[in-house]
Design a protein around this motif. Structure first.
Motif, PDB file in Angstrom:
ATOM      1  N   LEU A  26     -10.763  15.338 -15.488  1.00 19.77           N
ATOM      2  CA  LEU A  26      -9.476  14.675 -15.699  1.00 19.77           C
ATOM      3  C   LEU A  26      -9.393  14.095 -17.111  1.00 19.77           C
ATOM      4  CD1 LEU A  26      -6.753  13.600 -14.688  1.00 19.77           C
ATOM      5  CD2 LEU A  26      -7.979  11.630 -13.771  1.00 19.77           C
ATOM      6  N   VAL A  27     -10.450  13.411 -17.531  1.00 20.84           N
ATOM      7  CA  VAL A  27     -10.468  12.830 -18.870  1.00 20.84           C
ATOM      8  C   VAL A  27     -10.377  13.927 -19.924  1.00 20.84           C
ATOM      9  CG1 VAL A  27     -11.892  11.561 -20.538  1.00 20.84           C
ATOM     10  CG2 VAL A  27     -11.642  10.708 -18.194  1.00 20.84           C
ATOM     11  N   ASP A  28     -11.092  15.036 -19.725  1.00 21.49           N
ATOM     12  CA  ASP A  28     -11.008  16.158 -20.670  1.00 21.49           C
ATOM     13  C   ASP A  28      -9.560  16.621 -20.828  1.00 21.49           C
ATOM     14  OD1 ASP A  28     -13.756  16.178 -21.106  1.00 21.49           O
ATOM     15  OD2 ASP A  28     -14.131  17.878 -19.759  1.00 21.49           O
ATOM     16  N   GLU A  29      -8.873  16.781 -19.713  1.00 23.46           N
ATOM     17  CA  GLU A  29      -7.485  17.260 -19.757  1.00 23.46           C
ATOM     18  C   GLU A  29      -6.559  16.232 -20.415  1.00 23.46           C
ATOM     19  OE1 GLU A  29      -4.367  19.859 -19.384  1.00 23.46           O
ATOM     20  OE2 GLU A  29      -6.503  20.250 -19.081  1.00 23.46           O
ATOM     21  N   LEU A  30      -6.723  14.961 -20.065  1.00 22.81           N
ATOM     22  CA  LEU A  30      -5.891  13.920 -20.670  1.00 22.81           C
ATOM     23  C   LEU A  30      -6.160  13.792 -22.167  1.00 22.81           C
ATOM     24  CD1 LEU A  30      -6.092  11.203 -17.870  1.00 22.81           C
ATOM     25  CD2 LEU A  30      -4.114  12.631 -18.450  1.00 22.81           C
ATOM     26  N   ASP A  31      -7.415  14.009 -22.557  1.00 19.02           N
ATOM     27  CA  ASP A  31      -7.776  13.987 -23.968  1.00 19.02           C
ATOM     28  C   ASP A  31      -7.108  15.153 -24.699  1.00 19.02           C
ATOM     29  OD1 ASP A  31      -9.065  13.283 -26.359  1.00 19.02           O
ATOM     30  OD2 ASP A  31     -10.911  14.318 -25.815  1.00 19.02           O
ATOM     31  N   ARG A  32      -7.176  16.343 -24.124  1.00 15.83           N
ATOM     32  CA  ARG A  32      -6.543  17.518 -24.735  1.00 15.83           C
ATOM     33  C   ARG A  32      -5.040  17.313 -24.937  1.00 15.83           C
ATOM     34  NH1 ARG A  32     -10.312  20.427 -21.807  1.00 15.83           N
ATOM     35  NH2 ARG A  32      -9.027  20.624 -19.967  1.00 15.83           N
ATOM     36  N   ARG A  33      -4.430  16.605 -24.008  1.00 21.16           N
ATOM     37  CA  ARG A  33      -2.978  16.391 -24.073  1.00 21.16           C
ATOM     38  C   ARG A  33      -2.587  15.159 -24.884  1.00 21.16           C
ATOM     39  NH1 ARG A  33       0.027  19.200 -19.803  1.00 21.16           N
ATOM     40  NH2 ARG A  33      -1.429  20.626 -18.791  1.00 21.16           N
ATOM     41  N   GLY A  34      -3.576  14.416 -25.373  1.00 20.66           N
ATOM     42  CA  GLY A  34      -3.293  13.288 -26.248  1.00 20.66           C
ATOM     43  C   GLY A  34      -2.988  11.971 -25.558  1.00 20.66           C
ATOM     44  N   TYR A  35      -3.329  11.845 -24.273  1.00 19.59           N
ATOM     45  CA  TYR A  35      -3.053  10.612 -23.541  1.00 19.59           C
ATOM     46  C   TYR A  35      -4.201   9.612 -23.622  1.00 19.59           C
ATOM     47  CZ  TYR A  35       0.941  13.040 -21.538  1.00 19.59           C
ATOM     48  OH  TYR A  35       2.121  13.719 -21.383  1.00 19.59           O
ATOM     49  N   VAL A  36      -5.412  10.094 -23.826  1.00 23.69           N
ATOM     50  CA  VAL A  36      -6.583   9.222 -23.943  1.00 23.69           C
ATOM     51  C   VAL A  36      -7.424   9.679 -25.124  1.00 23.69           C
ATOM     52  CG1 VAL A  36      -6.676   8.739 -21.454  1.00 23.69           C
ATOM     53  CG2 VAL A  36      -8.094  10.575 -22.410  1.00 23.69           C
ATOM     54  N   GLU A  37      -8.309   8.796 -25.538  1.00 27.22           N
ATOM     55  CA  GLU A  37      -9.286   9.152 -26.553  1.00 27.22           C
ATOM     56  C   GLU A  37     -10.637   8.595 -26.120  1.00 27.22           C
ATOM     57  OE1 GLU A  37      -7.916   7.349 -30.146  1.00 27.22           O
ATOM     58  OE2 GLU A  37      -8.338   5.312 -29.459  1.00 27.22           O
ATOM     59  N   ARG A  38     -11.683   9.259 -26.555  1.00 27.15           N
ATOM     60  CA  ARG A  38     -13.037   8.799 -26.275  1.00 27.15           C
ATOM     61  C   ARG A  38     -13.537   8.014 -27.482  1.00 27.15           C
ATOM     62  NH1 ARG A  38     -13.193  14.064 -23.599  1.00 27.15           N
ATOM     63  NH2 ARG A  38     -13.945  13.785 -21.477  1.00 27.15           N
ATOM     64  N   ARG A  39     -14.238   6.923 -27.181  1.00 26.33           N
ATOM     65  CA  ARG A  39     -14.793   6.062 -28.224  1.00 26.33           C
ATOM     66  C   ARG A  39     -16.266   5.813 -27.918  1.00 26.33           C
ATOM     67  NH1 ARG A  39     -10.161   1.415 -27.779  1.00 26.33           N
ATOM     68  NH2 ARG A  39      -8.429   2.678 -28.555  1.00 26.33           N
TER      69      ARG A  39
END
Length: 109
Positions: A26-39
Motif C-alpha cells: 500500500l505504501v509503495d503504491e501511495l508513494d508512486r502516486r505522490g500521496y506519501v513519502e518515505r523518510r
C-alpha cells in the motif's frame, strides 16, 4: 497521523489491521502516486517513516469534507439523535465482534 507525524509501514499495518506485506505494498503504491513519502527513521536505521505529502493531506481534507457532508445529510434524514444512537449501536456491535477491541467507525487512513 497528525500533520507533524509519520509512522512506519509496520505501524500502519497494525493500525489498519493488515499484514506488514500488505502495508508495504500500500505504501509503495501511495508513494508512486505522490500521496506519501518515505523518510529516514530518526532512531532506527533499518526503518523508514512514511509521511503524507501535501497532495496526501489535500486528499485527506477532501475526504473529511465529503464525510462531513454525508453525515450532515444522514442527520437531516433521520435526525441528529437517531444518527448518534446508530453510531453508538454500531460501535457496540463491532467492538463485541472484535472481542472488545475498539473498532474505528470512520475512514481509516
Amino acid at each position: 497521523m497528525s500533520t507533524h507525524s509519520a509512522a512506519t509501514a509496520v505501524e500502519l499495518g497494525e493500525h489498519l489491521g493488515v499484514t506488514k506485506q500488505a502495508a508495504v505494498q500500500l505504501v509503495d503504491e501511495l508513494d508512486r502516486r505522490g500521496y506519501v513519502e518515505r523518510r529516514p527513521h530518526p532512531h532506527d536505521r533499518r526503518s523508514r517513516l512514511v509521511a503524507l505529502t501535501p497532495r496526501g493531506w489535500q486528499c485527506i481534507h477532501r475526504v473529511v469534507e465529503a464525510w462531513t457532508e454525508i453525515e450532515q445529510e444522514w442527520a437531516r434524514l433521520i435526525g441528529t439523535q437517531r444518527l448518534r444512537d446508530l453510531h453508538d449501536d454500531l460501535a457496540t456491535l463491532t467492538d463485541h465482534t472484535a472481542d472488545g477491541r475498539r473498532v474505528p467507525l470512520r475512514p481509516v487512513w
